[in-house]
Scaffold this motif. Structure first.
Motif, short mmCIF file in Angstrom:
data_model
loop_
_atom_site.label_atom_id
_atom_site.label_comp_id
_atom_site.label_asym_id
_atom_site.label_seq_id
_atom_site.Cartn_x
_atom_site.Cartn_y
_atom_site.Cartn_z
N THR A 1 -3.18 -3.17 4.80
CA THR A 1 -2.25 -2.20 4.23
C THR A 1 -3.06 -1.01 3.73
N GLN A 2 -2.58 0.19 4.07
CA GLN A 2 -3.31 1.41 3.75
C GLN A 2 -3.06 1.82 2.30
N VAL A 3 -4.13 2.09 1.59
CA VAL A 3 -4.06 2.65 0.24
C VAL A 3 -4.74 4.01 0.27
N GLN B 1 -11.71 -1.53 3.81
CA GLN B 1 -12.54 -0.76 4.72
C GLN B 1 -12.11 0.70 4.68
N ALA B 2 -13.02 1.53 4.21
CA ALA B 2 -12.79 2.97 4.16
C ALA B 2 -13.22 3.59 5.48
N ALA C 1 -8.65 3.19 1.28
CA ALA C 1 -9.13 2.28 2.32
C ALA C 1 -7.95 1.48 2.86
N VAL C 2 -8.20 0.76 3.94
CA VAL C 2 -7.27 -0.27 4.38
C VAL C 2 -7.69 -1.57 3.70
N TYR C 3 -6.74 -2.21 3.07
CA TYR C 3 -7.02 -3.43 2.32
C TYR C 3 -6.53 -4.65 3.11
N TYR C 4 -7.37 -5.66 3.17
CA TYR C 4 -7.09 -6.89 3.91
C TYR C 4 -7.27 -8.09 2.99
N CYS C 5 -6.57 -9.17 3.32
CA CYS C 5 -6.85 -10.43 2.65
C CYS C 5 -7.15 -11.48 3.71
N ALA C 6 -7.81 -12.54 3.27
CA ALA C 6 -8.18 -13.61 4.19
C ALA C 6 -8.46 -14.87 3.38
N GLY D 1 0.82 -1.21 0.00
CA GLY D 1 0.00 0.00 0.00
C GLY D 1 0.85 1.25 0.00
N GLY D 2 0.18 2.38 -0.11
CA GLY D 2 0.89 3.66 -0.11
C GLY D 2 0.01 4.77 -0.61
#
Length: 127
Positions: A121-123, A39-40, A92-97, A9-10
């Motif tokens: 990770t923040q985007v 999640q924004a 948003a903050v991006y997550y994986c699962a 992210g960045g």
């Protein structure tokens, strides 16, 4: 500890690109369908994309279709999310699962089916 580690992210300008990585720690992700969520601020977490382990089929939310591409490299124990033509609303903050119930996913990720969440990770997409 069994979890994912997200990275990549960045801060990027509108129209730019980022590639997010999601690396499994403590387990092998070969068997699992993997989902990307975001999640924004002030909003609920939403499913963005997912990729099956059984046949490689994929799903994209309408908001990212044609701009994002999900892929997996089982040899590297990693799933990627290539994000192009980024928009401010992608911030948003991006997550994986990992999906613990199904190996084939071709529709919107159902969050309660997923586990091994990372820290995210923040985007940020801004000029």
């Amino acid at each position: 500890q069994v979890q994912f580690v997200e990275s990549g992210g960045g801060l990027v300008q509108p129209g730019g690109s980022l590639r997010l990585s999601c690396t499994a720690s403590g387990f092998f992700l070969d068997y699992y369908a993997i989902g990307w969520f975001r999640q924004a601020p002030g909003k609920e977490r939403e499913g963005v994309s997912c990729i099956s382990s059984s046949d490689g089929s994929t799903y994209y939310a309408d908001s990212v279709k044609g701009r994002f591409t999900i892929s997996r490299d089982n040899a590297k124990n990693t799933v990627y999310l290539q994000m192009d033509s980024l928009k401010p609303e992608d911030t948003a903050v991006y997550y994986c699962a990992a999906n613990l119930l199904r190996t084939r996913v071709a529709e919107a990720p159902v969050q309660h089916e997923y586990a091994y969440w990372g820290q995210g990770t923040q985007v940020t997409v801004s000029s």
